[in-house]
Scaffold this active site. Sequence first.
Site, PDB file in Angstrom:
ATOM      1  CG  LEU A  42      37.816  14.690  23.208  1.00 30.52           C
ATOM      2  CD1 LEU A  42      36.757  15.134  22.186  1.00 30.52           C
ATOM      3  CD2 LEU A  42      38.621  13.511  22.648  1.00 30.52           C
ATOM      4  N   PRO A  43      41.715  16.794  23.978  1.00 28.72           N
ATOM      5  CG  PRO A  43      43.575  16.120  22.738  1.00 28.72           C
ATOM      6  CD  PRO A  43      42.147  15.759  23.020  1.00 28.72           C
ATOM      7  CE  LYS A  47      42.548  17.208  28.939  1.00 32.87           C
ATOM      8  NZ  LYS A  47      42.308  17.851  27.639  1.00 32.87           N
ATOM      9  CG  ASP A 124      46.715  19.076  33.071  1.00 29.17           C
ATOM     10  OD1 ASP A 124      45.716  18.715  32.417  1.00 29.17           O
ATOM     11  OD2 ASP A 124      47.418  20.070  32.773  1.00 29.17           O
ATOM     12  CB  CYS A 156      34.145  22.088  24.928  1.00 27.68           C
ATOM     13  SG  CYS A 156      33.811  23.485  23.872  1.00 27.68           S
ATOM     14  CB  ILE A 166      43.642  25.309  18.858  1.00 25.12           C
ATOM     15  CG1 ILE A 166      42.908  24.000  19.174  1.00 25.12           C
ATOM     16  CG2 ILE A 166      44.916  25.040  18.064  1.00 25.12           C
ATOM     17  CD1 ILE A 166      42.450  23.200  17.965  1.00 25.12           C
ATOM     18  NE  ARG A 253      47.869  51.978  49.033  1.00 22.07           N
ATOM     19  CZ  ARG A 253      48.836  52.387  49.851  1.00 22.07           C
ATOM     20  NH1 ARG A 253      50.098  52.179  49.527  1.00 22.07           N
ATOM     21  NH2 ARG A 253      48.554  52.995  50.985  1.00 22.07           N
ATOM     22  CG  HIS A 254      42.397  54.537  48.663  1.00 20.27           C
ATOM     23  ND1 HIS A 254      43.141  55.606  49.107  1.00 20.27           N
ATOM     24  CD2 HIS A 254      42.667  53.523  49.530  1.00 20.27           C
ATOM     25  CE1 HIS A 254      43.815  55.272  50.192  1.00 20.27           C
ATOM     26  NE2 HIS A 254      43.554  53.995  50.471  1.00 20.27           N
ATOM     27  CD  GLU A 329      43.905  48.394  54.127  1.00 18.10           C
ATOM     28  OE1 GLU A 329      43.596  47.259  53.699  1.00 18.10           O
ATOM     29  OE2 GLU A 329      44.986  48.925  53.836  1.00 18.10           O
ATOM     30  CE1 TYR A 369      48.924  42.998  56.731  1.00 15.26           C
ATOM     31  CE2 TYR A 369      48.435  42.412  54.454  1.00 15.26           C
ATOM     32  CZ  TYR A 369      48.892  43.330  55.380  1.00 15.26           C
ATOM     33  OH  TYR A 369      49.301  44.577  54.964  1.00 15.26           O
ATOM     34  NE  ARG A 400      51.618  45.512  51.588  1.00 13.98           N
ATOM     35  CZ  ARG A 400      51.899  46.213  52.679  1.00 13.98           C
ATOM     36  NH1 ARG A 400      51.247  45.973  53.805  1.00 13.98           N
ATOM     37  NH2 ARG A 400      52.816  47.144  52.642  1.00 13.98           N
TER      38      ARG A 400
END
Length: 445
Positions: A42-43, A47, A124, A156, A166, A253-254, A329, A369, A400
């Site tokens: 339902l709306p 979602k 959706d 729900c 809402i 950052r620290h 790190e 990374y 980052r």
Amino acid sequence: MATNLTSKICDISEPVTFSSQSFATDRWVTNLKPYVIATVGLPARGKSYTAGRLNRWLNWKGLKSRVFNLGWYRRELYPSESMTHEWFDPDKEDQVSKREKSLSCCIDDLKRFFEGGGIVGIIDGTNSTATRRERLQGILAGFIDANRILWVEKICDDPESVLENILTRKVHHEDYFHASPSEVVEDFSKRIQHYEKNYTRLGGPADSDKKFIQIFNVGRKVILNQINSQLDLKLAYFLMNLHSKHITIYLTRHGESVAQLNQIIGTDSDLTERGKGYSDRLRDFIDRETAKEDKMSVFCSTLKRSYKTASSFLNSGKYVVKQWKQLDEINGGHFEGSTYSIIAEKWPKIYKLRQGNKYVYGWPGGESYQQMIARLENILLELERGSHPILIIAHQAICRGIYAYLMYLLPEECTEIEIKSHCVYKFSFEKKNEPTVTRFDLGLG
Ligand code: F6P
């Protein structure tokens, strides 16, 4: 200064060439065929929130994903029409056919998305009747394997949660440009009633072969049906962790460390006097920012400079400080303890390789990374699970990575994001599902 470099690592030759798939943060995402996730419910059941979060997470994991929001197609196709509750009346044939037209346009785009290399399309919409789901499944069968369609239903039955939804998400919604909050609540409640007339939950005999995940009342109960591929299981795990509301996340950052002062990479050095001062300023700032909250998590790493910055939050009834190894790190490997200028001078090849592609090139004996980001998964899930604000006190590269995730960037876009020392980055979701970041400079330079 001491380094543990050996001459051997200077021999590291050419970079491996990587295909774009190798930007994925996880190996399981390669060679996947198109997959569709369709929301049901339902709306005002969260979602779109769920679709947005799934989209961010999937793209982050290297699966090219996109949300196809049916409301967006409806507004594009009928821009001059008022989208008040009458538009959604299932007894008005004209309206029903307009909604079906919106679905057809959405499917056309979905097909194009897959033709262009997309992997996961997230439809959706409410898809709230068995008839609509059968129709959609029939159309998708033309270009998607039946076992690659996942239905995600949000249920729900708590009126207060629906009302909150809402008020937080619909009051600023494109359908209600000029309405007051009380008008929105009234009209949207009528819209829900229209859908309730024909709503059928998943789980009937016709659904026994469907892949679906049903989530009741913000994850209090979850039903999984025909969830068996690795991707299904990953999605189920993610959805079971997902909380229903946006929380505010603070990232920093620290405080200044001895190594940082000397431009040394990595190591486990202590805070300078200025760094210690930052710990206190940070606590004051967060106290003020979150004065109305009674609970908050503070995450730090297992490295001194991070957990000592977090120490000002200890022994408080409000703040729960947690240390995470995953927040340590990026590992500089054999180059921990060295400086960028020494590396550039003595090991120019390695310096160049890393500068050229920090995302995939790992420090010899350390990490790239890409590798660092893969170990952030648990942290990101903690952010999705959280129901209170979270402060993360981490390190440049880690910040980052988290920044990119929170701002819906791709992991490979994170390597040069500027994360200033002694500043707090506040991530929140104002109005709609769009993330915003605000930087607060705590004045320590
Ligand atoms: O210089 C501080 C620091 O946190 C180092 O410990 C770490 O190696 C580095 O930043 C990561 O930044 P970059 O990827 O730009 O080298």
